[in-house]
Design an enzyme around this catalytic site. Structure first.
Site, short mmCIF file in Angstrom:
data_model
loop_
_atom_site.label_atom_id
_atom_site.label_comp_id
_atom_site.label_asym_id
_atom_site.label_seq_id
_atom_site.Cartn_x
_atom_site.Cartn_y
_atom_site.Cartn_z
NE ARG A 147 -2.09 1.97 3.50
CZ ARG A 147 -2.70 2.43 4.59
NH1 ARG A 147 -4.00 2.16 4.79
NH2 ARG A 147 -2.04 3.14 5.49
CE1 TYR A 159 -4.47 5.77 5.76
CE2 TYR A 159 -4.70 5.88 8.15
CZ TYR A 159 -4.56 5.15 6.98
OH TYR A 159 -4.49 3.80 7.05
CG ASP A 220 -7.26 3.80 3.18
OD1 ASP A 220 -7.18 3.20 4.27
OD2 ASP A 220 -8.27 4.42 2.79
CG HIS A 222 -8.35 7.09 5.84
ND1 HIS A 222 -8.81 7.72 6.96
CD2 HIS A 222 -7.97 5.86 6.21
CE1 HIS A 222 -8.68 6.89 8.00
NE2 HIS A 222 -8.18 5.76 7.59
CD GLU A 246 -8.57 0.71 2.59
OE1 GLU A 246 -8.88 0.82 3.78
OE2 GLU A 246 -7.44 0.30 2.19
CD GLU A 272 -10.71 1.24 7.11
OE1 GLU A 272 -10.40 2.16 7.89
OE2 GLU A 272 -9.91 0.66 6.36
NE ARG A 293 -9.61 -2.14 3.58
CZ ARG A 293 -8.64 -2.55 4.39
NH1 ARG A 293 -8.27 -3.81 4.41
NH2 ARG A 293 -8.05 -1.70 5.19
CD GLU A 349 -4.90 -2.68 6.67
OE1 GLU A 349 -4.35 -1.60 6.90
OE2 GLU A 349 -6.14 -2.84 6.71
CD1 TRP A 412 -7.54 12.57 9.99
CD2 TRP A 412 -8.12 10.44 10.38
NE1 TRP A 412 -6.41 11.89 10.25
CE2 TRP A 412 -6.74 10.56 10.49
CE3 TRP A 412 -8.74 9.19 10.59
CZ2 TRP A 412 -5.92 9.49 10.80
CZ3 TRP A 412 -7.95 8.09 10.89
CH2 TRP A 412 -6.54 8.26 10.98
C1 CS2 Z 1 -6.91 2.32 7.73
C2 CS2 Z 1 -6.80 2.19 9.21
O1 CS2 Z 1 -5.61 0.38 7.61
C3 CS2 Z 1 -6.47 1.07 7.05
O2 CS2 Z 1 -6.94 0.78 5.96
O3 CS2 Z 1 -8.04 2.79 7.19
O4 CS2 Z 1 -5.52 2.47 9.54
C4 CS2 Z 1 -7.72 3.08 9.99
O5 CS2 Z 1 -7.37 4.40 9.86
C5 CS2 Z 1 -7.67 2.68 11.44
O6 CS2 Z 1 -7.95 1.33 11.54
C6 CS2 Z 1 -8.67 3.46 12.26
O7 CS2 Z 1 -8.72 2.96 13.52
MG MG Z 2 -8.51 1.96 5.33
#
Ligand code: CS2
Ligand code: MG
Length: 412
Positions: A147, A159, A220, A222, A246, A272, A293, A349, A412
């Protein structure tokens, strides 16, 4: 096998973890991960104050019945706290049942559908030299999929960039990005979508020319883009043949993905922050994503996530289970057993946990040749050292949040 003990164990070796441990009258124990990053104590209370009293005296073997009981008798359904609590009970019961059967959990889930699980690691850098260095480090660690997260000129902190936080892992490699920062208040970060959309394609162009066309690359976004911005990004990244893009746009409004799908063939991964099959109904049925995810820990456990993945399989949609450091070694083990057994496995992941975490949780999974395997121990193959856990009391920690240049709060 009657449940006669239920403990909710909170520990914070490298970060906060919440673990449910169930013990039966014949001494079998089962572990379940209930860690909800930045809101850990809400699940602790849900378990201790409301669920644990209902578990004592129950038949540990009736996993589906217990799942339905906890989901329906609560009256208030779904949501991250409820589904993390139910997940912990579910996984602990699967751990017990597999131990009682004397086999690794994946065998109970139907046996292995592959020799191991392709996993991706997190490479990141404020700039290209730092990013290239991180990619090389992850290739040395054996990762065969990576990634890519990059800093954006003009933005202080965004991030996914590991240089923002450092913790030594077992292998002495810089700890991947740990998003939750210990402290009494969430950190504020800045964001500028137009700067990001201009910059990211140039990063992938550079990574492809440096590392070639074969290496599977993931990114990602995000949850930060509007549907049309996500469509634009997906299209601008097409020349670099991503494995997936993602969380390109917040997906509470599942319909939003139709606009993205209309404009790009970049594969999409989402889920996620989802908690139940109902969060996926439209995007799976309309083929609007390519990877699910969800993590076992946040989606009602193995019992519920397997149903989502079986539904997804009808549409040739594969798993891409969430595996950051805020999924504990228990949650990770559950993901590996389920991932080994299902047919529609896509990728896993894999963020390495810290050295102290590996002391608290004794694990039996293996990592070789870029593949993870849950191991052959009966059950999940993870044990929690209570004394070691007791050394690290809970520490308040929050995920950061974003504000745009004009002060508007942003995803975020
Ligand atoms: C992220 C995570 O790994 C990922 O794909 O989206 O790091 C996410 O930010 C954290 O799990 C939030 O707790
Ligand atoms: Mg993620």
């Amino acid at each position: 096998m009657i449940i006669d003990r239920a403990e909710v164990i909170v520990t914070s070796p490298d970060r906060n973890f919440v673990t449910l441990r169930l013990t039966t009258d014949d001494g079998l124990t089962g572990l379940g991960d209930a860690t909800l990053n930045g809101r850990e104590l809400s699940v602790v209370s849900y378990l201790r104050d409301h669920v644990v009293p209902l578990l004592i005296g129950r038949d540990a073997g009736r996993i589906e019945d217990t799942w339905q009981f906890l989901y329906r008798s609560a009256y208030w359904r779904r949501g991250p706290v409820t589904m993390a609590a139910i997940a912990a009970v579910d996984v602990a019961l699967w751990d017990i049942k597999a131990k009682a059967a004397g086999m690794p959990l994946y065998q109970l889930l139907g046996g292995a559908s592959r020799t191991g699980l392709l996993a991706y690691g997190h490479a990141s850098g404020q700039d290209l030299p730092e990013l290239f260095d991180s990619v090389r480090k992850h290739l040395e660690l054996g990762f065969r999929a990576i990634r890519i997260q990059s800093g954006v000129p003009g933005l202080k902190s965004i991030y996914g960039i590991a240089s923002n936080a450092t913790v030594e892992t077992m292998a002495g490699v810089r700890y991947d990005h740990e998003p939750a920062q210990r402290g009494a208040r969430p950190a504020e970060e800045d964001w500028d979508t137009r700067a990001y959309l201009r910059h990211l394609p140039t990063v992938f162009e550079a990574v492809r020319s440096e590392f070639g066309p074969e290496l599977p690359l993931l990114h990602d976004a995000h949850h930060r883009l509007t549907p049309i911005q996500a469509a634009k990004l997906g299209r601008s990244l097409e020349p670099y043949d991503l494995f997936w893009l993602e969380d390109c746009t917040p997906a509470e409004n599942q319909e939003a993905l139709r606009l993205v799908r209309r404009h790009t063939v970049t594969p999409l991964a989402i889920g996620e922050v989802f908690n139940t099959v109902w969060d996926y109904q439209q995007i799976i049925r309309e083929q609007l994503i390519d990877y699910v995810r969800s993590a076992v820990t946040h989606t009602g456990g193995i019992t519920h996530l397997r149903k989502i993945l079986d539904f997804a399989a009808q549409y040739q949609i594969k798993s891409g289970m969430h595996g950051p450091t805020d999924i504990s070694p228990v949650g990770m083990a559950a993901a590996l057993h389920l991932g080994l057994a299902i047919h529609n496995f896509g990728i896993q992941e894999y963020m390495q946990h810290g050295a102290r975490t590996d002391q608290v949780f004794q694990q039996s999974f293996t990592w070789s040749g870029g593949l993870l395997h849950p191991g052959e121990q009966p059950g999940l193959g993870v044990e929690l050292d209570t004394d070691e856990a007791g050394k690290y009391p809970y520490e308040q920690a929050y995920l950061p949040f974003n504000r745009l240049a004009d002060g508007t709060v942003h995803d975020w």
